[in-house]
Design an enzyme around this catalytic site. Structure first.
Site, PDB file in Angstrom:
ATOM      1  N   LYS A 190     -20.242   7.803  -3.385  1.00  0.00           N
ATOM      2  CA  LYS A 190     -20.103   6.404  -2.836  1.00  0.00           C
ATOM      3  C   LYS A 190     -21.518   6.227  -2.236  1.00  0.00           C
ATOM      4  O   LYS A 190     -21.761   7.260  -1.126  1.00  0.00           O
ATOM      5  CB  LYS A 190     -19.043   6.114  -2.000  1.00  0.00           C
ATOM      6  N   ARG A 198     -14.883   1.188  -3.240  1.00  0.00           N
ATOM      7  CA  ARG A 198     -13.840   1.472  -4.365  1.00  0.00           C
ATOM      8  C   ARG A 198     -14.514   0.529  -5.635  1.00  0.00           C
ATOM      9  O   ARG A 198     -14.163   0.920  -6.820  1.00  0.00           O
ATOM     10  CB  ARG A 198     -12.501   1.013  -4.205  1.00  0.00           C
ATOM     11  N   GLU A 220     -15.579  -2.414  -0.489  1.00  0.00           N
ATOM     12  CA  GLU A 220     -16.875  -2.293  -1.633  1.00  0.00           C
ATOM     13  C   GLU A 220     -16.837  -1.145  -2.156  1.00  0.00           C
ATOM     14  O   GLU A 220     -17.225  -0.919  -3.223  1.00  0.00           O
ATOM     15  CB  GLU A 220     -18.203  -2.845  -0.891  1.00  0.00           C
ATOM     16  N   ASP A 224     -23.340  -0.562   5.298  1.00  0.00           N
ATOM     17  CA  ASP A 224     -22.145  -1.525   4.802  1.00  0.00           C
ATOM     18  C   ASP A 224     -21.949  -2.246   6.188  1.00  0.00           C
ATOM     19  O   ASP A 224     -21.198  -1.910   7.127  1.00  0.00           O
ATOM     20  CB  ASP A 224     -20.922  -0.532   4.711  1.00  0.00           C
ATOM     21  N   LYS A 243     -18.283  -7.147   9.099  1.00  0.00           N
ATOM     22  CA  LYS A 243     -17.784  -6.181  10.389  1.00  0.00           C
ATOM     23  C   LYS A 243     -17.999  -6.715  11.663  1.00  0.00           C
ATOM     24  O   LYS A 243     -19.237  -7.000  11.796  1.00  0.00           O
ATOM     25  CB  LYS A 243     -18.191  -4.760  10.187  1.00  0.00           C
TER      26      LYS A 243
HETATM   27  N1  BES Z   1     -17.327   2.232   4.658  1.00  0.00           N
HETATM   28  C1  BES Z   1     -15.891   1.920   5.117  1.00  0.00           C
HETATM   29  C2  BES Z   1     -14.997   2.850   5.655  1.00  0.00           C
HETATM   30  C3  BES Z   1     -15.245   3.745   6.993  1.00  0.00           C
HETATM   31  C4  BES Z   1     -14.850   3.504   7.941  1.00  0.00           C
HETATM   32  C5  BES Z   1     -16.367   4.641   6.641  1.00  0.00           C
HETATM   33  C6  BES Z   1     -15.226   4.250   8.979  1.00  0.00           C
HETATM   34  C7  BES Z   1     -16.816   5.514   7.724  1.00  0.00           C
HETATM   35  C8  BES Z   1     -16.088   5.154   9.149  1.00  0.00           C
HETATM   36  C9  BES Z   1     -15.242   1.144   3.998  1.00  0.00           C
HETATM   37  O1  BES Z   1     -16.207   0.212   3.215  1.00  0.00           O
HETATM   38  C10 BES Z   1     -14.341  -0.161   4.623  1.00  0.00           C
HETATM   39  O2  BES Z   1     -14.906  -0.887   5.115  1.00  0.00           O
HETATM   40  N2  BES Z   1     -13.221   0.085   4.430  1.00  0.00           N
HETATM   41  C11 BES Z   1     -12.252  -0.900   4.568  1.00  0.00           C
HETATM   42  C12 BES Z   1     -11.260  -1.185   3.787  1.00  0.00           C
HETATM   43  C13 BES Z   1     -10.385  -2.203   3.908  1.00  0.00           C
HETATM   44  C14 BES Z   1     -11.171  -3.621   3.950  1.00  0.00           C
HETATM   45  C15 BES Z   1      -9.291  -2.302   2.766  1.00  0.00           C
HETATM   46  C16 BES Z   1     -11.424  -0.194   6.108  1.00  0.00           C
HETATM   47  O3  BES Z   1     -11.263   0.931   5.846  1.00  0.00           O
HETATM   48  O4  BES Z   1     -11.236  -0.860   6.976  1.00  0.00           O
HETATM   49 ZN    ZN Z   2     -17.874   1.098   2.964  1.00  0.00          ZN
HETATM   50 MN    MN Z   3     -16.749  -1.539   3.906  1.00  0.00          MN
END
Ligand code: BES
Ligand code: ZN
Ligand code: MN
Length: 512
Positions: free
Chosen positions: A274, A360, A358, A279, A286
């Site tokens: 990835k 996935r 994103e 992000d 976020k």
């Molecule tokens: N990049 C994030 C996950 C992440 C969180 C990485 C903390 C490193 C530290 C990922 O893209 C994300 O935002 N995931 C969401 C998924 C949800 C919207 C289903 C999450 O984990 O909140």
């Molecule tokens: Zn991410």
């Molecule tokens: Mn994300």
């Protein structure tokens, strides 16, 4: 980077800034007392056998990672002795473990930032010990100084330059196994540190094009085949996942394919990373407090990149293809909206319910592309979910797989190289949460078990019959706390050593 050399010199005769010795919490009759580990004999002798007492007076206990500095005894060319804690002394007839050596060497090397040269007189019993101390020293010495002035102010105000040279004492420079262990340590550590640099690089400088250009340069240097799909090629090929995630950004996405091949290879591994260079969450933005470290969201791609280059440098008898799914997830007028449907590279349609899920989406396209080559196994590495961090904490990555034996093998490999990892399930009942009224699948499901839901989503984009594992490194990829052992603050290089070892074992025919 820090240079790693071997010397047959005795500790007193080494011209250096410091001599590093190991101390531990005694086992057996000296239970709990501080003991000086093998390698420290010369220092101990010069202190008339009172070294342990002296160190205890200074507050040393032998605890893991503890660093105690004392003046070198007369007769030593180096002015300083640095005693580093190894933790518990091993029982009778046992040796200090590789991970204890790595961590101690790492803590010592970090404490020696700003110095030119240090001799490491740690307890190395064999080639594995030599490799561990070498790797630990090179990884621990790492510092990200690209954006700091290390020249002026004596290094006091800004960053100190890393220790320039680590000299391994007690290793045999003419021993084949020792030499090979050092060469391996240097290759792994250099490439892992390069992955850390990429993770730490600010996202205004490392966008998808910049990352792709770095991969192209490395491919040229190491004789790898490289193919970069830009936004036009991605559109032509139907990579709707990668394009959908990248569409909000001024920096267009890329899919990079790096191929290392060996003429005698019997197996083919595909590593998929990835590579979200930043992000923001996209339209599902976020909140502040959750986006400051999101430059780390390309850690999986950095790990894959480093592993493929290391496989090439070690000339492993296995074919390894690395896939870097690179995009920047930004909100804008051209960004994917919650409610949009993307047609993925596999042909499946995905309803995007949350643009922050994103990773996935880009991985789905890369997994399908990797599957088209029908490799013996695919391993993806991704900072995929916050849920995995909640489940396993910040030092352990989760392993999911469509094959129990493969998942178990990866856990063993991770443990061997000193990466904390734990198996996670893919419960079938969580799949229906991703049912979409409009498309084949939605990119979100139940909130509970979010890390496993993400794994189930990815599984849908792995080709029929292909062995696959997914490493969710969201916890350990980026260290927001203080440094420890050989792990610095910031990018850690999580996943690199597990992938490299996996390739080594596959090459040796010891896996699958
Ligand atoms: N990049 C994030 C996950 C992440 C969180 C990485 C903390 C490193 C530290 C990922 O893209 C994300 O935002 N995931 C969401 C998924 C949800 C919207 C289903 C999450 O984990 O909140
Ligand atoms: Zn991410
Ligand atoms: Mn994300």
């Amino acid at each position: 980077m820090t240079a790693l050399t071997l010397s047959t010199a005795a500790a007193p005769g080494l011209r250096a800034d410091a001599i590093v010795i190991g101390v531990a919490k005694g086992a057996g009759s000296s239970s709990g007392d501080l003991v000086v580990a093998p390698g420290g004999e010369a220092v101990e002798a010069a202190y008339d056998g009172r070294l342990a007492d002296v160190l205890e007076t200074l507050g040393a206990s032998g605890a893991e990672g503890e660093v105690t500095k004392l003046p070198a005894p007369s007769g030593f060319k180096a002015p300083l002795v640095l005693a580093v804690g190894l933790g518990a002394e091993p029982g009778e007839d046992a040796e200090y473990g590789a991970e204890a050596l790595r961590r101690a060497a790492g803590a010592a090397a970090r404490a020696l930032a700003g110095a030119q040269k240090a001799g490491f007189a740690l307890p190395v019993a064999d080639a594995a010990g030599v490799g561990a101390v070498g790797e630990g020293a090179l990884l621990g010495a790492y510092a990200f100084t690209t954006y700091k002035d290390t020249g002026g102010n004596g290094g006091a105000k800004n960053g100190k330059a890393p220790l320039a040279e680590a000299v391994l004492l007690g290793a045999k420079p003419r021993d084949k196994a020792h030499k090979a262990a050092v060469e391996r340590a240097v290759a792994v550590a250099e490439e892992l540190n390069r992955a850390r640099d990429l993770v730490n690089m600010p996202p205004n400088d490392l966008n998808p094009q910049a990352f792709a250009a770095i991969a192209q340069a490395a491919a040229k240097e190491h004789g790898l085949k490289v193919q970069v799909l830009d936004e036009k090629a991605l559109a032509k090929g139907g990579y709707g996942g990668i394009l959908g995630v990248g569409s909000g950004s001024a920096s267009a996405p890329r899919l990079v394919k790096l191929s290392y091949t060996h003429s005698k290879a019997a197996k083919h591994l595909a590593f998929v990373g990835k590579g979200i260079t930043y992000d923001s969450g996209g339209i599902s933005l976020k909140p502040a407090g959750h986006n400051e470290t999101m430059k780390c969201d390309m850690s999986g791609a950095a790990a894959v990149f480093a592993a493929v280059v290391t496989a090439a440098r070690l000339n492993l008898e296995v074919n390894v293809t690395g896939w870097l799914a690179l995009a920047e997830n930004m909100p804008s007028g051209s960004a994917t909206r919650p409610g949009d449907v993307l047609r993925m590279y596999s042909g499946k349609t995905v309803e995007v319910l949350n643009t922050d899920a994103e990773g996935r989406l880009v991985l789905a396209d890369a997994l399908w592309a990797a599957s088209e080559e029908n490799p013996d196994a695919i391993v993806d590495v991704a900072t995929l979910t916050g849920a995995m961090v909640l489940a396993l904490g910040t030092r352990t990555f989760g392993i999911m797989a469509n094959d129990d034996a493969f998942r178990g093998a990866i856990q063993e490999v991770a443990e061997e190289v000193g990466e904390d990892a734990w198996p996670m399930p893919l419960p079938e009942h969580l799949r229906k949460g991703m049912d979409s009224a409009t498309a084949d699948i939605a990119n979100m499901g139940e909130r509970m078990g979010g890390g496993l839901v993400a794994g189930l989503f990815l599984r849908e984009f792995v080709g029929e019959g292909i062995t696959w594992a997914h490493l969710d490194i969201a916890g350990p990829a980026f260290n927001e706390q203080g440094p420890f052992g050989y792990t610095p603050k910031g990018g850690t290089g999580s996943g690199v050593r597990t992938l490299v070892r996996l390739a080594e074992l596959t090459a040796a025919g010891d896996l699958g």
